[in-house]
Design an enzyme around this catalytic site. Structure first.
Site, mmCIF file in Angstrom:
data_model
loop_
_atom_site.group_PDB
_atom_site.id
_atom_site.type_symbol
_atom_site.label_atom_id
_atom_site.label_comp_id
_atom_site.label_asym_id
_atom_site.label_seq_id
_atom_site.Cartn_x
_atom_site.Cartn_y
_atom_site.Cartn_z
ATOM 1 N N LYS A 48 -7.518 7.409 -6.395
ATOM 2 C CA LYS A 48 -7.387 7.636 -7.817
ATOM 3 C C LYS A 48 -7.731 6.387 -8.620
ATOM 4 C CE LYS A 48 -3.387 10.698 -7.309
ATOM 5 N NZ LYS A 48 -1.934 10.797 -7.651
ATOM 6 N N GLY A 49 -7.733 5.226 -7.940
ATOM 7 C CA GLY A 49 -7.802 3.955 -8.663
ATOM 8 C C GLY A 49 -9.003 3.767 -9.573
ATOM 9 N N ASP A 111 -12.121 0.453 -7.640
ATOM 10 C CA ASP A 111 -11.322 -0.353 -8.571
ATOM 11 C C ASP A 111 -11.179 -1.781 -8.072
ATOM 12 O OD1 ASP A 111 -9.841 0.437 -6.369
ATOM 13 O OD2 ASP A 111 -8.105 1.138 -7.493
ATOM 14 N N ASP A 114 -9.641 -5.425 -1.405
ATOM 15 C CA ASP A 114 -8.658 -6.383 -0.899
ATOM 16 C C ASP A 114 -9.014 -6.707 0.555
ATOM 17 O OD1 ASP A 114 -6.406 -7.872 -0.363
ATOM 18 O OD2 ASP A 114 -4.992 -6.218 -0.455
ATOM 19 N N LYS A 142 -10.521 -9.112 -4.825
ATOM 20 C CA LYS A 142 -9.381 -9.902 -4.331
ATOM 21 C C LYS A 142 -9.760 -10.359 -2.917
ATOM 22 C CE LYS A 142 -5.276 -7.752 -3.986
ATOM 23 N NZ LYS A 142 -3.935 -7.224 -4.287
ATOM 24 N N PHE A 163 -0.282 -8.519 -6.149
ATOM 25 C CA PHE A 163 -0.386 -7.067 -6.279
ATOM 26 C C PHE A 163 -0.463 -6.772 -7.780
ATOM 27 C CE2 PHE A 163 0.943 -2.678 -6.525
ATOM 28 C CZ PHE A 163 0.200 -2.129 -5.493
ATOM 29 N N VAL A 164 -1.537 -6.131 -8.200
ATOM 30 C CA VAL A 164 -1.770 -5.935 -9.633
ATOM 31 C C VAL A 164 -1.754 -4.447 -9.991
ATOM 32 C CG1 VAL A 164 -3.088 -8.073 -9.914
ATOM 33 C CG2 VAL A 164 -4.278 -5.978 -9.242
ATOM 34 N N ASP A 170 -2.196 1.401 -9.414
ATOM 35 C CA ASP A 170 -0.805 1.845 -9.544
ATOM 36 C C ASP A 170 0.137 1.079 -8.624
ATOM 37 O OD1 ASP A 170 -1.822 3.115 -7.072
ATOM 38 O OD2 ASP A 170 0.113 4.122 -7.056
#
Ligand code: IMP
Length: 192
Positions: A48-49, A111, A114, A142, A163-164, A170
């Site tokens: 969903k990001g 989005d 990581d 990241k 963690f953003v 979310d």
């Protein structure tokens, strides 16, 4: 204590403002627009990001000086985090594309990257289907905990080793609708 839908007292700091994000999206749009000038393009948003990234990017591409002949937006949905702040390391496909990708110019729109496992999984999955061209676009990079090397063709903004949340990202399904990128206060994670 759990974070609430009111968001009051949960934001530690704003990392990127709405304006800085919009500026980065415009830059990505002109890079993609000129690389696929005059050609059809399929933007594949990773849910969903990336829901806001892909919609804002698609509209920004429509306004670039040099642009694709047509832009189609599609979505694929994967899960790698569940409700945690650390990736499980297992990527699960929850919803496949509606469009056929074979023979198309495809840009996967993420989005954030990581550890890189999600993008590696998606690049392999879509790559097997023989698109005409396959590129990756990531709004927030990241790079501190990569577990695999991934190719990023279009990168928006660098992200701190935190963690953003916000702009689609979310924590336990909350905070996606913040129009900026933020770091949460530490107490929010204390129930983990
Ligand atoms: P990766 O597989 O570790 O590269 O992570 C990719 C996915 O994990 C992204 O599409 C996000 O959904 C999620 N993710 C990674 N970092 C964060 C974060 O800081 N906040 C929220 N979600 C994140």
């Amino acid at each position: 204590m759990k974070a609430t839908q009111t968001y009051s007292g949960t934001i530690e700091r704003e990392i990127y403002t709405r304006e800085e994000i919009a500026h980065a999206i415009d830059r990505l749009a002109s890079e993609i627009g000129s690389d696929f000038a005059g050609q059809p393009l399929l933007l594949l948003g990773v849910l969903k990001g990336a829901l806001y990234v892909v919609t804002d990017l698609a509209r920004a591409i429509a306004q670039t000086a040099v642009r694709p002949s047509e832009v189609i937006v599609d979505y694929i949905c994967v899960s790698s985090y569940g409700n945690e702040t650390r990736s499980s390391g297992e990527v699960r496909l929850l919803k496949d594309t509606a469009e056929t990708v074979t023979g198309r110019n495809v840009v996967i729109v993420e989005d954030i990257v990581d550890n890189g496992l999600t993008l590696e999984y998606l690049s392999a999955l879509i790559g097997e289907r023989k698109p005409a061209a396959l590129r990756t676009c990531v709004l927030f990079d990241k790079p501190y905990h990569r577990r695999v090397g991934v190719r990023l063709d279009y990168t928006g903004l660098s992200c701190p080793d935190e963690f953003v949340v916000g702009y689609g990202l979310d924590y336990q399904e909350l905070f996606r609708n913040l129009p900026y990128l933020a770091q949460l206060q530490p107490w929010v994670f204390q129930s983990e």
